[in-house]
Scaffold this motif. Structure first.
Motif, PDB file in Angstrom:
ATOM      1  N   GLU A  90     -28.528  82.043   5.802  1.00  0.00           N
ATOM      2  CA  GLU A  90     -27.677  83.328   6.473  1.00  0.00           C
ATOM      3  C   GLU A  90     -26.974  83.029   7.419  1.00  0.00           C
ATOM      4  OE1 GLU A  90     -30.287  86.726   6.497  1.00  0.00           O
ATOM      5  OE2 GLU A  90     -31.628  85.754   5.289  1.00  0.00           O
ATOM      6  N   THR A  92     -24.545  82.684  10.581  1.00  0.00           N
ATOM      7  CA  THR A  92     -22.979  82.628  10.790  1.00  0.00           C
ATOM      8  C   THR A  92     -22.896  81.753  11.898  1.00  0.00           C
ATOM      9  OG1 THR A  92     -23.362  84.282  12.747  1.00  0.00           O
ATOM     10  CG2 THR A  92     -23.121  85.211  10.082  1.00  0.00           C
ATOM     11  N   THR A  93     -21.545  81.456  12.043  1.00  0.00           N
ATOM     12  CA  THR A  93     -20.862  80.631  12.648  1.00  0.00           C
ATOM     13  C   THR A  93     -21.385  81.046  14.182  1.00  0.00           C
ATOM     14  OG1 THR A  93     -19.287  79.862  11.479  1.00  0.00           O
ATOM     15  CG2 THR A  93     -18.734  79.238  13.780  1.00  0.00           C
ATOM     16  N   GLU A  95     -23.824  82.939  15.064  1.00  0.00           N
ATOM     17  CA  GLU A  95     -25.410  82.745  15.624  1.00  0.00           C
ATOM     18  C   GLU A  95     -25.661  81.553  16.004  1.00  0.00           C
ATOM     19  OE1 GLU A  95     -26.583  86.563  12.617  1.00  0.00           O
ATOM     20  OE2 GLU A  95     -26.592  84.544  11.632  1.00  0.00           O
TER      21      GLU A  95
END
Ligand SMILES: NC(=O)c1ccc[n+]([C@@H]2O[C@H](COP(=O)([O-])OP(=O)(O)OC[C@H]3O[C@@H](n4cnc5c(N)ncnc54)[C@H](OP(=O)(O)O)[C@@H]3O)[C@@H](O)[C@H]2O)c1
Length: 222
Positions: A90, A92-93, A95
């Motif tokens: 899950e 994201t870049t 995160e």
């Protein structure tokens, strides 16, 4: 003359506990916060200097004006768990970027930038975690885990490539599972138990090299 330690990330939890313990042990403490921490300011006294610093913002610690060779120990304690889902699927870049910059690349940059501020034979500690041991790949917490693996790699590299000729020992510290905002109320150790052990480890360190070590002084496999 008392020894001096700089703790980056001392507003609460383990960092705050370390600041309190080193003050109790007669050290001069430079402790950082990002925003005002009442608990840290409650420790105010002649031996405590409170500064503002963010581990992801080099300008914030570069401007502190610490003299070269003025620190006996530097501990980069700041850290975050990262996104709640903790999932590599899950993530994201943004995160990944946040957790890696805060837990790995930020601390490594602090360590490399601030190394000249340490005395020859001083101690450089980064707050790692057993979760950063590839030997203990027990699953879960994927974002946090990989950031601490990266931190351990960077710390060992600093020991070998930058700190060796200054005889600075580099410690990747595992504080145990501790009752803080991060560790939660069910954690096994109180902050006082963890930081008492960590302070013993830090006080006894010196002499160059790298160790991944827990709060009781036990060496861990990385
Ligand atoms: N608690 C545990 O069981 C446990 C176990 C293994 C390892 N650790 C590690 O121990 C360290 C301290 O954890 P803790 O349990 O005391 O966590 P905590 O209670 O959540 O405190 C985290 C500390 O890091 C600071 N911080 C976070 N992001 C920062 C940034 N960008 N720049 C500067 N400071 C920042 C926080 O400051 P603010 O108040 O400004 O947010 C706070 O002082 C972390 O590196 C953590 O990964 C903890």
């Amino acid at each position: 003359m008392s020894k001096t330690i700089f703790i980056l990330g001392a507003s609460r939890g383990i960092g705050l506990g370390l600041a309190r313990t080193f003050l109790d042990r007669g050290w001069s403490v430079i402790a950082s916060e990002r925003s005002r921490s009442k608990e840290l300011h409650d420790l105010e006294g002649d031996n405590l200097r409170i500064v503002t610093a963010d581990v992801t913002e080099p300008g914030s610690y570069e401007k502190l004006g610490l003299a070269d060779g003025s620190l006996d120990a530097l501990i980069v304690n700041a850290g975050i768990t990262g996104a709640k889902h903790q999932s590599s699927v899950e993530a994201t870049t943004d995160e990944v970027s946040e957790v890696m910059m805060t837990n790995a690349f930020g601390p490594a940059r602090v360590a490399k930038t601030m190394l000249p501020k340490l005395k020859t034979g001083g101690t450089l500690g980064v707050m790692s975690s057993l979760m950063g041991s590839i030997d203990d790949s027990s699953g879960g917490y994927e974002l946090y885990r990989t950031s601490k693996v990266a931190l351990n790699m960077l710390a060992k590299g600093i020991a070998e490539q930058e700190a060796a000729d200054r005889n600075v020992e580099v410690l990747a510290l595992h504080p145990g599972w501790v009752q803080t905002d991060m560790g939660g109320p069910n954690a096994k150790l109180s902050v006082a138990q963890s930081v008492t052990g960590l302070a013993d480890v830090i006080e006894r360190a010196g002499g160059g090299g790298f160790r991944f070590v827990d709060y009781s002084g036990k060496e861990l496999a990385y």
